[in-house]
Design a protein around this motif. Structure first.
Motif, short mmCIF file in Angstrom:
data_model
loop_
_atom_site.label_atom_id
_atom_site.label_comp_id
_atom_site.label_asym_id
_atom_site.label_seq_id
_atom_site.Cartn_x
_atom_site.Cartn_y
_atom_site.Cartn_z
N GLY A 144 -5.58 3.85 4.91
CA GLY A 144 -6.99 3.56 4.63
C GLY A 144 -7.15 2.33 3.77
N ALA A 145 -6.25 2.18 2.80
CA ALA A 145 -6.33 1.01 1.91
C ALA A 145 -6.12 -0.29 2.69
CB ALA A 145 -5.28 1.13 0.80
N VAL A 146 -5.16 -0.27 3.63
CA VAL A 146 -4.89 -1.48 4.42
C VAL A 146 -6.09 -1.80 5.30
CG1 VAL A 146 -3.44 -2.53 6.17
CG2 VAL A 146 -2.42 -1.11 4.40
N VAL A 147 -6.64 -0.78 5.98
CA VAL A 147 -7.83 -1.01 6.81
C VAL A 147 -8.99 -1.50 5.93
CG1 VAL A 147 -9.54 0.08 8.29
CG2 VAL A 147 -7.11 0.62 8.57
N GLY A 148 -9.08 -0.89 4.72
CA GLY A 148 -10.13 -1.31 3.79
C GLY A 148 -10.03 -2.79 3.46
N ILE A 149 -8.80 -3.27 3.25
CA ILE A 149 -8.61 -4.70 2.96
C ILE A 149 -9.06 -5.54 4.14
CG2 ILE A 149 -6.85 -6.48 2.63
CD1 ILE A 149 -7.24 -5.12 0.07
N ALA A 150 -8.69 -5.10 5.37
CA ALA A 150 -9.08 -5.87 6.56
C ALA A 150 -10.60 -5.90 6.70
CB ALA A 150 -8.44 -5.27 7.80
N VAL A 151 -11.25 -4.75 6.45
CA VAL A 151 -12.71 -4.70 6.54
C VAL A 151 -13.35 -5.55 5.44
CG1 VAL A 151 -14.72 -3.19 6.35
CG2 VAL A 151 -12.74 -2.47 7.68
N LEU A 152 -12.75 -5.51 4.24
CA LEU A 152 -13.21 -6.36 3.16
C LEU A 152 -13.15 -7.83 3.58
CD1 LEU A 152 -14.04 -6.27 0.08
CD2 LEU A 152 -11.68 -6.87 -0.40
N GLY A 153 -12.08 -8.17 4.31
CA GLY A 153 -11.93 -9.53 4.82
C GLY A 153 -13.09 -9.90 5.74
N ILE A 154 -13.47 -8.98 6.63
CA ILE A 154 -14.59 -9.25 7.53
C ILE A 154 -15.87 -9.42 6.72
CG2 ILE A 154 -15.98 -8.33 9.42
CD1 ILE A 154 -13.48 -6.92 10.44
N GLY A 168 2.00 5.85 -3.40
CA GLY A 168 2.78 6.46 -4.48
C GLY A 168 1.90 7.04 -5.57
N ALA A 169 0.62 6.65 -5.60
CA ALA A 169 -0.26 7.10 -6.67
C ALA A 169 -1.00 8.38 -6.33
CB ALA A 169 -1.27 5.99 -7.02
N VAL A 170 -0.91 8.82 -5.06
CA VAL A 170 -1.62 10.04 -4.66
C VAL A 170 -0.60 11.10 -4.26
CG1 VAL A 170 -3.71 8.84 -3.95
CG2 VAL A 170 -1.86 9.18 -2.29
N PRO A 171 -1.01 12.36 -4.18
CA PRO A 171 -0.07 13.40 -3.74
C PRO A 171 0.56 13.04 -2.39
CG PRO A 171 -2.17 14.36 -4.43
CD PRO A 171 -2.33 12.89 -4.51
N SER A 172 1.81 13.46 -2.20
CA SER A 172 2.56 12.94 -1.05
C SER A 172 1.94 13.32 0.29
CB SER A 172 4.01 13.42 -1.13
OG SER A 172 4.03 14.82 -1.18
N TYR A 173 1.23 14.48 0.37
CA TYR A 173 0.67 14.84 1.67
C TYR A 173 -0.50 13.92 2.03
CZ TYR A 173 -2.91 17.34 -1.03
OH TYR A 173 -3.91 17.64 -1.90
N LEU A 174 -1.08 13.21 1.03
CA LEU A 174 -2.18 12.28 1.30
C LEU A 174 -1.69 10.84 1.42
CD1 LEU A 174 -5.01 13.52 -1.11
CD2 LEU A 174 -5.03 13.54 1.40
N ALA A 175 -0.41 10.59 1.03
CA ALA A 175 0.08 9.22 0.89
C ALA A 175 -0.15 8.39 2.15
CB ALA A 175 1.56 9.23 0.53
N GLY A 176 0.22 8.98 3.30
CA GLY A 176 0.11 8.22 4.55
C GLY A 176 -1.30 7.78 4.82
N VAL A 207 -3.98 7.73 2.87
CA VAL A 207 -4.63 6.91 1.85
C VAL A 207 -4.13 5.46 1.92
CG1 VAL A 207 -4.84 6.50 -0.64
CG2 VAL A 207 -5.16 8.79 0.29
N SER A 208 -2.81 5.30 2.10
CA SER A 208 -2.33 3.91 2.14
C SER A 208 -2.79 3.21 3.41
CB SER A 208 -0.81 3.84 1.98
OG SER A 208 -0.18 4.71 2.86
N ALA A 240 0.84 -1.20 0.00
CA ALA A 240 0.00 0.00 0.00
C ALA A 240 0.87 1.25 0.00
CB ALA A 240 -0.93 -0.01 1.20
N THR A 241 1.95 1.23 0.77
CA THR A 241 2.83 2.39 0.83
C THR A 241 3.47 2.66 -0.53
OG1 THR A 241 3.35 1.69 3.07
CG2 THR A 241 4.73 3.42 2.14
N ILE A 242 3.95 1.59 -1.17
CA ILE A 242 4.65 1.77 -2.44
C ILE A 242 3.69 2.18 -3.55
CG2 ILE A 242 5.91 0.59 -4.27
CD1 ILE A 242 7.21 -1.14 -2.14
N PHE A 243 2.62 1.41 -3.73
CA PHE A 243 1.81 1.61 -4.93
C PHE A 243 0.63 2.53 -4.73
CE2 PHE A 243 4.14 -2.28 -5.81
CZ PHE A 243 4.65 -1.97 -7.05
N ILE A 244 -0.06 2.41 -3.60
CA ILE A 244 -1.24 3.27 -3.41
C ILE A 244 -0.80 4.63 -2.88
CG2 ILE A 244 -3.39 3.54 -2.15
CD1 ILE A 244 -3.83 0.57 -2.53
#
Lengths: 353, 477
Positions: free
Chosen positions: B251-261, B238-246, B248-249, B232-236
């Motif tokens: 959020g993506a990881v939590v999103g994956i965990a929630v998707l798992g639930i 890396g795909a958004v402006p750097s001030y949002l990177a932390g 957003v990435s 998530a840090t590298i690709f997600i």
């Protein structure tokens, strides 16, 4: 660098999406419960000729047992096959020495035919008992499942299963299970529709065929062992109290319920409250578990002390409102509403004490 | 037949008994059981004097708070989040220490020693680069989080709070055809799926227990969190402006965990409606009294029963897998290694799912532990691309010192944002690690359920990756 290349016949994402959906549909078609290929092939694996033959014997035995009339047309109707096919089937049964047939209205089972029929009925009823007590299969599906299984399960496998369940003598509809030797008790009871007003009786059997009538009986919450009291009988309708709960059925539907009149002056059962009706802080006494609470669930609750006479108090809701925690025998137990609906209670009159 | 050794007399008696049982009617069994219970409770009432229950009043007060409509769920989320935060943040440092010791210091020493006593290169490759390194890796990344997570979890259990979580969550799980206690095994799965599967023993209803076992793999375990965060840090990020990177990435990881639930609940529902429809089911949930946790006992049992137990199983599987990883990268057929053969062969298939051959091979040979997937991916990518100056040689798993280093290697391997997203999805939805698979077999004693638990998530993962990829390509093309 890995090149994003496609296998020849996939030319773009739209096409591959289509193919993907196609594959999913095929998979669903194979694995879908009840209607998928696997489920259907399970049914069609049965040898149709044998199924008809066995079903016809079963039906003939049923007529003989209940002393009702039985002819070519009623067999054809029961088996859902044409009268031509039925006639051929009956001829086959006769050449196999399983029935005697003087004319189309006078059909008799031979001893061999009767014992064959009883073997099938035994497997059918043992399997229904097994489904009711040991599995979570829905009540409405028991009969259909057993209709498949009776042609597949060998008698010795059925005997082993029966032994494991403590050799039950009744199926869950109240029908007696024939013994290994083929013994059956004399048919007892009479249809509910034949009772007079004011009679008290006990349900001994619910007919599980046809499906629509049985569905209605199950929806009313009727089961073998209930006490019925006939309140009114007019216009082809019968009104009766089943363990205190008022029910109305047409005479046709009531004929599917077999009852035995109660001679002794047993007191008429009153309608009982359900555990789910208890508000937080209220106390009551357990009056019993509904027979619709079966198998493991019943044993579990009995182990926890849900038996007649035990005091119980509703203590707390869970954050979502269901289950509710009940205090019983010094412990708190969470029970779902679904289960609390099957537990009868008597309210304790003096709340103050 | 079983009755053949009985005499006629015996059979007569048996059939007489049977006839009498018919006369007793349908309610006979219940009447007997009920009268036994009634007698027992009457005796108990007469003979047992119960004094006031002082603890009960206190219990009820706590219960009213932790199961209340408004506070119940927030308290639960806070406590569980605290446990996860302590685990993730607390495990970093000891993990680093262990890795430094086993991989940074001991590994070169072993290599040196093997060279000194004249061990052939292939032997030291198989034993040290393969077996030893895999085990060392598994121990250093697995041990610290488990040694923190399990005691914390067991403390909550010992205090009596966890049954209240099950009590509160039951209505959600009931709708999915599952048991409220699955909320506990699901949370446990976030620590380790093998431990989560063992924890399903608390579910005493056969059907709900099987559901909990099969769906436990959808809890993102400790071994997969670092992968998710890295990718998530590298690709997600890396795909958004750097001030949002932390944000957003994360959020993506939590999103994956929630998707798992979400998958866990959806699959539970599907299973209870299809293949597990007929399994017996029974519900009751005891809410034991609260009690002060026994800290030392908890520490001891959670370390021995859970941590060491799971770790040992993982080591047992990591050893042969380490050897396999080394062998596929070093044994050459027609001039190129087995690994490259497989990668080339599976690439056309893998790209349909937005993955690549390296990822597929890594998930197959790194089956003992999700923790060694990324080191294996890196090693295979370097092997396949022939990059020079990075890595430690064919068959030797490695980790780069920095995230940038990893990113360079992955991008050289042809990874895009889409590959990153698919890897995150596939990391959530793929077969359980071999430790978990073995544990599922041990718990269910059934090949059927073991195979279902293994292949169901892979099929789901491939379906999800496929549609993600193709829809993505459709939109971006």
């Amino acid at each position: 660098m890995v090149e994003i290349t496609y296998i020849g016949w996939i030319t773009g994402p739209a096409l591959s999406l289509l193919l993907g959906f196609g594959v999913l549909m095929v998979l669903a078609g194979i694995f879908w419960p009840k209607y998928g290929l696997i489920a259907l092939s399970r049914k069609s694996n049965l040898n149709k000729q044998r199924v008809w033959l066995e079903d016809a014997l079963k039906f003939l035995f049923d007529c003989e047992y209940k002393k009702t009339a039985c002819n070519l047309n009623s067999i054809a109707g029961n088996l859902h096959i044409s009268t031509d096919k039925t006639a051929r089937l009956l001829n086959r049964l006769r050449t196999m020495g399983l029935i005697t047939m003087e004319d189309e209205a006078n059909l008799q089972l031979t001893d061999a035919g009767r014992s064959y029929a009883l073997r099938i009925i035994r497997v059918h009823r043992i399997w229904e008992r097994y489904l009711a007590d040991e599995t979570g299969i829905d009540q409405m599906d028991w009969h259909g499942e057993a209709d498949l299984q009776e042609h597949q399960l060998s008698p010795s496998a059925a005997n082993q299963l029966a032994a494991r369940m403590g050799n039950p003598v009744f199926d869950p509809h109240g029908d007696p299970i024939p013994t290994i030797e083929g013994a059956m008790p004399v048919h007892r009871g009479q249809p509910l529709s034949s009772l007079e007003e004011g009679t008290v009786a006990q349900i001994v059997h619910l007919e599980d065929e046809p499906y629509t009538i049985y569905e209605q009986l199950v929806a009313l919450g009727l089961y073998p062992g209930m006490q019925v009291y006939v309140m009114d009988k007019t216009d082809g309708k019968i009104t009766f109290a089943a363990d205190g709960e008022e029910c109305i059925l047409t005479t046709l539907f009531a004929a599917s319920i077999t009852v035995e009149t109660i001679q002794s002056k047993e007191k008429i059962r009153e309608k009982l409250d359900l555990l789910s009706s208890l508000a937080i802080g209220e106390s009551a006494e357990i009056a019993g578990l509904s027979p619709n609470m079966r198998g493991q669930q019943r044993r579990r609750l009995m182990d926890l002390g849900f038996v007649p006479g035990t005091a119980i108090r509703a203590e707390l809701y869970s954050a979502s409102g269901d289950p509710v925690g009940y205090r019983i025998l010094g412990t708190t137990v969470g029970i779902r509403k679904q289960q609390a609906d099957l537990i009868f209670i008597k309210r304790i009159k003096n709340e103050a004490s | 037949m079983e009755t053949s050794n009985l005499t006629n007399k015996d059979n007569e008696i048996l059939s007489l008994a049977n006839n009498l049982r018919w006369d007793l009617g349908v309610n006979f069994h219940d009447t007997v059981i009920e009268s036994i219970y009634e007698d027992a409770s009457r005796i108990a009432q007469r003979t047992v004097a119960q004094e006031g229950d002082p603890a009960k009043h206190f219990d009820l007060k706590i219960d009213r708070i932790v199961t209340s409509r408004w506070l119940g769920f927030p308290i639960m989320f806070l406590l569980l989040a605290l446990v996860f935060w302590l685990t993730v943040s607390g495990a970093n440092y000891p993990s680093g220490l262990l890795a430094d010791l086993f991989i940074g210091k001991l590994y070169p020493l072993l290599k040196q020693f093997a060279a000194n006593i004249g061990t052939p290169a292939w032997l030291s490759g198989v034993l040290i680069d393969g077996a030893y390194l895999a085990v060392a890796w598994v121990v250093s990344v697995m041990l610290p989080p488990m040694a923190i997570f399990f005691p914390l979890f067991t403390l909550l259990e010992d205090f009596g709070y966890l049954p209240r979580v099950a009590f509160n969550m039951d209505s959600l799980f009931r709708k999915a055809g599952a048991h409220g206690k699955q909320a506990l095994t699901l949370s446990m799965g976030f620590g380790c799926n093998a431990a989560g599967v063992i924890a399903t023993r608390v579910i005493d209803s056969p059907r709900e227990r099987l559901i909990a076992i099969i769906t436990n793999n959808f809890s993102l375990c400790n071994g997969r969190w670092p992968t998710q965060i890295l990718i998530a840090t590298i690709f997600i990020g890396g795909a958004v402006p750097s001030y949002l990177a932390g944000i957003v990435s994360a959020g993506a990881v939590v999103g994956i965990a929630v998707l798992g639930i979400g998958f866990s609940l959806a699959v539970s529902w599907g299973l209870s409606k299809s293949i597990l429809r007929g399994e017996a089911s029974a519900f009751s949930l005891e809410l034991p009294p609260y009690r002060p946790p026994r800290i030392w006992q908890t520490l001891y049992t959670s370390l021995i029963d859970r941590t060491i137990f799971v770790l040992w199983r993982a080591i047992v599987f990591a050893l042969p897998a380490g050897i396999l990883i080394w062998v596929v990268a070093n044994v050459h057929i027609h001039g190129i290694s087995i690994a490259e053969h497989f990668i080339d062969w599976s690439n056309p298939f893998a790209v349909i799912f937005g993955l690549n051959g390296v990822i597929l091979l890594a998930y197959i040979i790194a089956i003992p532990a999700n923790e060694i997937v990324i080191p294996t991916v890196l090693m295979l990518t370097v092997l396949q691309t022939g990059m020079s100056g990075v890595g430690a040689g064919a068959g030797v798993m490695f980790d780069t010192a920095s995230i940038q280093g990893t990113e360079e290697i992955l991008r050289a391997g042809g990874w895009t944002l889409l590959t990153g997203i698919n890897l995150m999805l596939f990391s959530l939805l793929h077969n359980p690690c071999s430790t978990t698979i073995y544990t599922i077999f041990k718990e269910t004693h059934s090949w059927k359920w073991t195979l279902v638990s293994t292949f169901l998530p892979i099929v789901l993962g491939l379906i999800v990756c496929f549609f993600t990829t193709q829809i993505w390509l459709l939109i971006t093309s």
